[in-house]
Write an enzyme that holds these catalytic residues in place. Structure first.
Site, PDB file in Angstrom:
ATOM      1  N   HIS A 163      16.452   0.773  -3.421  1.00  0.00           N
ATOM      2  CA  HIS A 163      16.108   0.200  -4.192  1.00  0.00           C
ATOM      3  C   HIS A 163      16.727  -0.838  -5.255  1.00  0.00           C
ATOM      4  O   HIS A 163      16.622  -1.197  -6.619  1.00  0.00           O
ATOM      5  CB  HIS A 163      15.749   1.706  -5.414  1.00  0.00           C
ATOM      6  CG  HIS A 163      14.278   2.014  -4.987  1.00  0.00           C
ATOM      7  ND1 HIS A 163      14.014   3.135  -5.737  1.00  0.00           N
ATOM      8  CD2 HIS A 163      13.489   2.215  -4.048  1.00  0.00           C
ATOM      9  CE1 HIS A 163      12.737   3.684  -4.818  1.00  0.00           C
ATOM     10  NE2 HIS A 163      12.290   2.656  -4.174  1.00  0.00           N
ATOM     11  N   ASP A 223      23.622  -3.530  -3.103  1.00  0.00           N
ATOM     12  CA  ASP A 223      25.774  -3.135  -3.207  1.00  0.00           C
ATOM     13  C   ASP A 223      24.626  -1.857  -4.137  1.00  0.00           C
ATOM     14  O   ASP A 223      23.961  -0.882  -3.525  1.00  0.00           O
ATOM     15  CB  ASP A 223      25.746  -4.001  -4.512  1.00  0.00           C
ATOM     16  CG  ASP A 223      24.884  -3.636  -5.833  1.00  0.00           C
ATOM     17  OD1 ASP A 223      23.867  -3.694  -6.496  1.00  0.00           O
ATOM     18  OD2 ASP A 223      24.454  -4.875  -6.448  1.00  0.00           O
ATOM     19  N   GLY A 276       4.801   7.721  11.668  1.00  0.00           N
ATOM     20  CA  GLY A 276       5.655   6.857  12.384  1.00  0.00           C
ATOM     21  C   GLY A 276       5.659   5.212  12.447  1.00  0.00           C
ATOM     22  O   GLY A 276       5.244   4.391  12.858  1.00  0.00           O
ATOM     23  N   VAL A 333       4.306   6.378   7.804  1.00  0.00           N
ATOM     24  CA  VAL A 333       2.460   6.788   8.318  1.00  0.00           C
ATOM     25  C   VAL A 333       2.462   6.790   9.529  1.00  0.00           C
ATOM     26  O   VAL A 333       2.693   5.244  10.242  1.00  0.00           O
ATOM     27  CB  VAL A 333       1.649   6.316   7.233  1.00  0.00           C
ATOM     28  CG1 VAL A 333       0.563   6.662   7.799  1.00  0.00           C
ATOM     29  CG2 VAL A 333       2.646   6.408   6.183  1.00  0.00           C
ATOM     30  N   GLU A 385      -4.187   1.227   6.842  1.00  0.00           N
ATOM     31  CA  GLU A 385      -3.024   1.377   6.114  1.00  0.00           C
ATOM     32  C   GLU A 385      -2.481   0.314   4.884  1.00  0.00           C
ATOM     33  O   GLU A 385      -2.319   0.733   3.445  1.00  0.00           O
ATOM     34  CB  GLU A 385      -1.600   1.412   7.019  1.00  0.00           C
ATOM     35  CG  GLU A 385      -1.777   2.762   6.899  1.00  0.00           C
ATOM     36  CD  GLU A 385      -0.318   3.301   8.739  1.00  0.00           C
ATOM     37  OE1 GLU A 385       0.970   2.589   8.141  1.00  0.00           O
ATOM     38  OE2 GLU A 385      -0.618   3.556   9.314  1.00  0.00           O
ATOM     39  N   ASP A 416       5.765   3.309  14.244  1.00  0.00           N
ATOM     40  CA  ASP A 416       4.245   2.072  15.440  1.00  0.00           C
ATOM     41  C   ASP A 416       3.582   0.711  15.444  1.00  0.00           C
ATOM     42  O   ASP A 416       2.425  -0.225  15.295  1.00  0.00           O
ATOM     43  CB  ASP A 416       3.370   2.530  16.195  1.00  0.00           C
ATOM     44  CG  ASP A 416       2.190   3.293  14.399  1.00  0.00           C
ATOM     45  OD1 ASP A 416       2.894   2.872  13.536  1.00  0.00           O
ATOM     46  OD2 ASP A 416       1.630   3.987  15.017  1.00  0.00           O
ATOM     47  N   SER A 471      21.562  -7.300 -10.116  1.00  0.00           N
ATOM     48  CA  SER A 471      21.795  -7.824  -8.950  1.00  0.00           C
ATOM     49  C   SER A 471      20.413  -7.585  -7.652  1.00  0.00           C
ATOM     50  O   SER A 471      21.067  -6.588  -6.718  1.00  0.00           O
ATOM     51  CB  SER A 471      22.781  -6.710  -8.640  1.00  0.00           C
ATOM     52  OG  SER A 471      23.114  -5.283  -9.191  1.00  0.00           O
ATOM     53  N   ARG A 493      11.721  -3.160   2.952  1.00  0.00           N
ATOM     54  CA  ARG A 493      10.343  -1.725   2.233  1.00  0.00           C
ATOM     55  C   ARG A 493       8.791  -2.331   3.453  1.00  0.00           C
ATOM     56  O   ARG A 493       8.201  -1.143   3.587  1.00  0.00           O
ATOM     57  CB  ARG A 493       9.291  -2.250   1.158  1.00  0.00           C
ATOM     58  CG  ARG A 493       8.011  -1.267   0.450  1.00  0.00           C
ATOM     59  CD  ARG A 493       8.289  -2.018  -0.908  1.00  0.00           C
ATOM     60  NE  ARG A 493       6.984  -1.353  -1.488  1.00  0.00           N
ATOM     61  CZ  ARG A 493       5.639  -2.208  -2.246  1.00  0.00           C
ATOM     62  NH1 ARG A 493       5.080  -3.324  -1.905  1.00  0.00           N
ATOM     63  NH2 ARG A 493       5.240  -0.817  -2.546  1.00  0.00           N
ATOM     64  N   SER A 504       2.017   0.233  12.189  1.00  0.00           N
ATOM     65  CA  SER A 504       0.604   0.462  11.828  1.00  0.00           C
ATOM     66  C   SER A 504       0.244   0.230  10.597  1.00  0.00           C
ATOM     67  O   SER A 504      -0.948  -0.446  10.100  1.00  0.00           O
ATOM     68  CB  SER A 504       0.305   2.258  11.765  1.00  0.00           C
ATOM     69  OG  SER A 504       0.725   2.645  11.208  1.00  0.00           O
ATOM     70  N   ASN A 546       0.251  -0.041  -0.869  1.00  0.00           N
ATOM     71  CA  ASN A 546       0.625  -0.840   0.195  1.00  0.00           C
ATOM     72  C   ASN A 546       0.363  -2.335   0.159  1.00  0.00           C
ATOM     73  O   ASN A 546       0.270  -3.730   0.333  1.00  0.00           O
ATOM     74  CB  ASN A 546       0.008  -0.924   1.975  1.00  0.00           C
ATOM     75  CG  ASN A 546       0.878   0.323   2.645  1.00  0.00           C
ATOM     76  OD1 ASN A 546       2.396   0.392   2.312  1.00  0.00           O
ATOM     77  ND2 ASN A 546       0.691   1.287   3.314  1.00  0.00           N
ATOM     78  N   HIS A 579       7.100   1.531   4.918  1.00  0.00           N
ATOM     79  CA  HIS A 579       5.951   1.870   4.476  1.00  0.00           C
ATOM     80  C   HIS A 579       5.548   2.450   6.323  1.00  0.00           C
ATOM     81  O   HIS A 579       4.224   3.044   6.177  1.00  0.00           O
ATOM     82  CB  HIS A 579       5.827   1.011   3.416  1.00  0.00           C
ATOM     83  CG  HIS A 579       5.454   1.161   2.244  1.00  0.00           C
ATOM     84  ND1 HIS A 579       4.473   1.033   1.391  1.00  0.00           N
ATOM     85  CD2 HIS A 579       6.306   1.198   2.153  1.00  0.00           C
ATOM     86  CE1 HIS A 579       4.997   1.285   0.067  1.00  0.00           C
ATOM     87  NE2 HIS A 579       5.723   1.887   0.434  1.00  0.00           N
ATOM     88  N   ASP A 601      16.949  -2.695  -9.510  1.00  0.00           N
ATOM     89  CA  ASP A 601      18.363  -2.986 -10.305  1.00  0.00           C
ATOM     90  C   ASP A 601      19.210  -3.929 -11.182  1.00  0.00           C
ATOM     91  O   ASP A 601      19.566  -5.135 -10.534  1.00  0.00           O
ATOM     92  CB  ASP A 601      19.078  -3.133  -8.860  1.00  0.00           C
ATOM     93  CG  ASP A 601      20.474  -2.584  -8.797  1.00  0.00           C
ATOM     94  OD1 ASP A 601      21.107  -2.748 -10.076  1.00  0.00           O
ATOM     95  OD2 ASP A 601      21.664  -2.793  -7.776  1.00  0.00           O
TER      96      ASP A 601
END
Length: 328
Positions: free
Chosen positions: A196, A255, A76, A74, A92, A78, A250, A66, A80, A98, A70, A247
């Site tokens: 997810h 999967d 790209g 935002v 950020e 980099d 699992s 994740r 940040s 976040n 994230h 999920d």
């Protein structure tokens, strides 16, 4: 399929993926061997540390994946998202979406190990990308080649998160627009939503679907009523902190079960349900649900490479941070 045929098929896919990566990244200024001379042991350093971490706490794989999402969505890819903000200039990581990010300490630990071996050479942005890939591998997800050579940005602005990061309440049109802004297409929306398949969410991320969907104390009609009953047992009105598996059963294993859940109208977020509102994303959901994820691993690998190329800084742009939370 015989074992030999499976091996040939797998190796053929890996070759195609590497060629695809080379084709995409040459134009970006990234390359698979970027640190081959300046930090030749980089891959082993990252892999060893992430193996250690995920062996102890497999639930951290999802937050580390994740983190990469994230970051890339935002400004790209980099790094940040790692920068600390100040009272007058929140960053950020201070934005509400976040605040639930985890794994900053793991990125810092990997960076420290890399700095010890190769001081001032490897960017935090590249470390995020490598860590995400290796974390997914540790929980039986697909491998993808990670092109390297990203530079670290010097700017991190809280309000840009709301303008650029896809949200769990977005409809399919908004999702497609946000993805397109990062060079990703409609198929990528469906594929990357499959991330997810691992991780958890606080009840606050979806409780409006259970108790107050349109402001009249109603439920979301696109969510399976039987699933609503189960979710209400875990998330009482006003509960914004209890964790729920995205999920169920699992959530620590990479999967294709996510697509089966979405096809049954049991995706946790509105953005999951939104995949059924577009012909292309809906077809992809049902393809994976009906074929036990026949192409999901391959597709996820390809989409992750594309996402990892989003608006990268290269050459003399940006910098190589000494500490990932601070500009030099």
């Amino acid at each position: 399929m015989a074992k030999g045929q499976k091996l040939v098929s797998f190796l053929t896919f890996q070759l195609i993926l590497v060629l695809l990566v080379l084709d995409q990244t040459n134009a970006q200024g990234l390359s698979l061997d970027y640190y081959s001379k300046s930090c030749p042991n980089l891959g082993n350093i990252v892999r060893k540390e992430i193996h250690r971490v995920i062996s102890i706490a497999p639930s951290l794989a999802a937050p580390l994946l994740r983190m990469h999402f994230h970051d890339c969505f935002v400004r790209g890819c980099d790094a940040s998202v790692l920068l600390n903000g100040t009272t007058n200039n929140p960053a950020e990581r201070d934005a509400i979406p976040n605040l639930s990010l985890r794994g900053f300490n793991i990125i810092d630990n990997v960076k420290a190990l890399v700095e010890k071996a190769c001081p001032g050479v490897v960017s935090c942005a590249d470390i995020i990308a490598l860590v995400a890939r290796d974390a997914v591998l540790e929980i039986h997800g697909p491998f993808w080649p990670v092109p390297l050579g990203r530079r670290d940005g010097r700017v991190s602005i809280m309000n840009q998160v709301f303008a650029e990061l896809p949200a769990p309440f977005h409809n399919i049109s908004t999702l497609k627009a946000f993805f397109a802004a990062k060079g990703l297409n409609t198929k990528d929306v469906a594929v990357l939503s499959g991330g997810h398949t691992i991780g958890t969410s606080h009840c606050g991320g979806f409780s409006n679907r259970l108790y107050n969907f349109t402001g009249r104390g109603d439920t979301d009609p696109t969510l399976d009523p039987n699933y609503i009953v189960k979710l209400k047992q875990k998330c009482k009105p006003g509960d914004r902190t209890t964790l729920v598996e995205m999920d169920p059963g699992s959530f620590k294993t990479f999967d294709e079960d996510y697509f089966t859940l979405v096809a049954k109208r049991r995706g946790l977020f509105q953005s999951d349900a939104a995949l059924l509102d577009d012909p292309e994303t809906k077809a992809y959901v049902f393809l994976q649900a009906q074929t036990h994820g026949s192409t999901f691993g391959k597709d996820f690998a390809e989409s992750m490479v594309k996402m990892g190329n989003a608006l990268v800084l290269t050459g003399k742009q940006g910098e190589i941070r000494k500490h990932c939370a601070l500009v030099n």
